[in-house]
Design an enzyme around this catalytic site. Sequence first.
Site, PDB file in Angstrom:
ATOM      1  N   HIS A  39       0.858  -1.187   0.000  1.00  0.00           N
ATOM      2  CA  HIS A  39       0.000   0.000   0.000  1.00  0.00           C
ATOM      3  C   HIS A  39       0.891   1.232   0.000  1.00  0.00           C
ATOM      4  O   HIS A  39       1.698   1.415   0.918  1.00  0.00           O
ATOM      5  CB  HIS A  39      -0.909   0.004   1.229  1.00  0.00           C
ATOM      6  CG  HIS A  39      -1.604   1.317   1.463  1.00  0.00           C
ATOM      7  ND1 HIS A  39      -2.290   1.978   0.464  1.00  0.00           N
ATOM      8  CD2 HIS A  39      -1.697   2.092   2.567  1.00  0.00           C
ATOM      9  CE1 HIS A  39      -2.784   3.105   0.958  1.00  0.00           C
ATOM     10  NE2 HIS A  39      -2.436   3.216   2.230  1.00  0.00           N
TER      11      HIS A  39
ATOM     12  N   HIS B 159       1.334   5.661  -1.185  1.00  0.00           N
ATOM     13  CA  HIS B 159       0.702   6.937  -1.521  1.00  0.00           C
ATOM     14  C   HIS B 159       1.472   7.559  -2.684  1.00  0.00           C
ATOM     15  O   HIS B 159       1.686   8.764  -2.723  1.00  0.00           O
ATOM     16  CB  HIS B 159       0.723   7.886  -0.320  1.00  0.00           C
ATOM     17  CG  HIS B 159       0.114   7.322   0.922  1.00  0.00           C
ATOM     18  ND1 HIS B 159       0.289   7.904   2.161  1.00  0.00           N
ATOM     19  CD2 HIS B 159      -0.668   6.224   1.134  1.00  0.00           C
ATOM     20  CE1 HIS B 159      -0.359   7.204   3.069  1.00  0.00           C
ATOM     21  NE2 HIS B 159      -0.940   6.174   2.474  1.00  0.00           N
TER      22      HIS B 159
ATOM     23  N   TYR C  50       0.647  -4.572 -20.315  1.00  0.00           N
ATOM     24  CA  TYR C  50       1.268  -4.908 -19.029  1.00  0.00           C
ATOM     25  C   TYR C  50       0.401  -4.476 -17.861  1.00  0.00           C
ATOM     26  O   TYR C  50       0.333  -5.160 -16.834  1.00  0.00           O
ATOM     27  CB  TYR C  50       2.663  -4.288 -18.951  1.00  0.00           C
ATOM     28  CG  TYR C  50       3.548  -4.816 -20.055  1.00  0.00           C
ATOM     29  CD1 TYR C  50       4.117  -6.083 -19.955  1.00  0.00           C
ATOM     30  CD2 TYR C  50       3.759  -4.080 -21.213  1.00  0.00           C
ATOM     31  CE1 TYR C  50       4.888  -6.605 -20.984  1.00  0.00           C
ATOM     32  CE2 TYR C  50       4.528  -4.583 -22.251  1.00  0.00           C
ATOM     33  CZ  TYR C  50       5.093  -5.842 -22.130  1.00  0.00           C
ATOM     34  OH  TYR C  50       5.839  -6.357 -23.153  1.00  0.00           O
TER      35      TYR C  50
END
Length: 220
Positions: free
Chosen positions: A100, A102, A127
């Site tokens: 995860h 940002h 891709y």
Amino acid sequence: MSAAIIAHGEENRRREEIVSFGRSLFERGLSAGSSGNISVRLDDGWLLTPTNACLGRLDPARVAKLDWEGRLVSGDQPSKEAFLHRAMYSERQGAGAIVHLHASHSAAVSCMHGLDDHDCLPPLTAYYVMKIGRLPLVPYHRPGDPALAEAIRGLAGKHSAVLLANHGPVVSGSTLEAAVYATEELEETAKIFLLLRAVPTRPLNEVQIAELKSAFRLDF
């Protein structure tokens, strides 16, 4: 050699892998400050980067180990976004790791008005289709809101990656390497998408996507 010793050696290798990939993501500008978190599934629980930890400066011994009830077994306190990872793992039994971030371009896309909630990015490259497939949008929740786990759980069964509104992507993979590569492909596609906002584009069509799904046994 006992099973316990083998398991301990495997855990240590996974800790070192988290440190290595975390440093790589940080040094390439994909994780600023103490943002982002990484987890890896183990036979007896899972590893997760600590809260307020910079991915570029992780200590393998301090990476948190948790059981499947979310209880801390060893290491530092885990990221406050641990529930995101648990929700994804609970729905994706084949997921061996989750990333995860940002990262700038995918976070920018997550703030845009008018996204297709069922598929936030067009299939601009083969891709991207192969590594991400479809990218649904999870409605905005404040950081740390437990309700976000249920929102993710409702999508994770059919999608290996989701985009959190005004936040960033959560990406799973069979291995940490696979999860990182998929995250990087998502970020690169978000960059291309933003670069082409004012230019007529030619995304892959349904026939081309179907060919990829057949050739590479994609399940989205």
